[in-house]
Scaffold this motif. Structure first.
Motif: not given
Length: 279
Positions: A99-115
């Protein structure tokens, strides 16, 4: 402990992974967020300009590339026999690690990079030079849906056009978009756990190879008998509009369900690989 989930333990793991995430990928995140500045510098040097749609498209490309690379950068040691011992010895269950891996790979990364990229692009558009004449305008799903319908949006099928709003709803559009992001992350999370070296490159090569094989098989099946295809097209052309709309709507739902199932399978095998990994 492999199948348990304790909130306090997961919170500690999430914080620990967060520190590792920014230590290993923080500089890369800054680079990804700043890549649209390349267009700004190019415009400044050559007196050209880059339109908001092009810059928006490139923001999406940088986000996809960042998601491709983050599993190997942050969790690249997770399946290695020697370097992965630290990951195996973490005081957390396999489910919590996943779950931790999923959060950073699928949620945190796209949010940080795009916005983050959007913020940098917006700041550069404030300068009276550099060719960023207007900031990028991001439409909501409701805006996009309304724009398509206001312009007589329709899905073309042969010589017939069917109303877009009868085939796909705003909720379906939103679900499809978010699921595609999660699926993209899931592909490279699984590849990171399967391959030992050159994880991102091998995963992307497999993705292209599987896509090519499937498209070849489907194309061969569809176009194997052109006479029968023409007969089917003639039959469809005789269907009432309401029936064709319903068929297109159901086909869209089936496509989304298949996508969700594929994503779920990818995530399941990633979790199972974390759980059964031998060191």
């Amino acid at each position: 402990m492999n199948n348990t989930f304790t909130f306090n333990r997961f919170k500690n793991l999430l914080l620990k992974d967060g520190k590792m995430y920014f230590r290993k990928y923080g500089v890369s995140l800054i680079v990804w967020c700043s890549l649209n500045a390349i267009f700004w510098i190019f415009n400044l040097l050559f007196g050209s300009s880059t339109t908001p749609p092009v810059r928006f498209g490139m923001l999406c490309v940088w986000t996809a590339l960042a998601m491709m690379m983050v599993p190997e950068k942050v969790y690249g040691n997770a399946n290695l026999s020697r370097e992965g011992v630290g990951f195996a010895m973490l005081p957390a269950s396999s489910l919590e690690k996943f779950v931790s891996m999923f959060i950073y790979c699928a949620i945190v990364t796209p949010i940080i990079v795009f916005f983050g990229g959007y913020l940098v692009d917006t700041l550069l558009s404030l300068f009276p030079f550099g060719g960023f004449e207007k900031p990028i305008h991001i439409n909501t799903f409701n805006d996009i849906y309304r724009i398509i319908n206001d312009h007589e949006g329709a899905v073309q099928a042969g010589d017939m056009a069917y109303p877009f709003d009868k085939i796909m709803s705003v909720g379906m559009m939103r679900t499809s978009f978010y699921m595609s992001i999660i699926q993209w992350a899931a592909i490279f999370m699984l590849g990171n756990m399967l391959f030992k070296k050159r994880k991102t490159g091998k995963t992307f090569a497999c993705f292209l190879g599987i896509g090519y094989v499937l498209s070849t098989i489907i194309g061969g099946v569809v176009f194997a008998n052109t006479d029968r295809m023409e007969q089917w097209m003639e039959r469809f052309s005789d269907f009432p509009t309401e029936q064709m709309v319903r068929l297109c709507h159901n086909a869209t739902i089936c496509g989304m369900v298949i996508g969700i199932i594929i994503t779920g399978v990818l995530l399941y095998f990633t979790y199972r690989k974390i759980k059964t990994q031998k060191y």
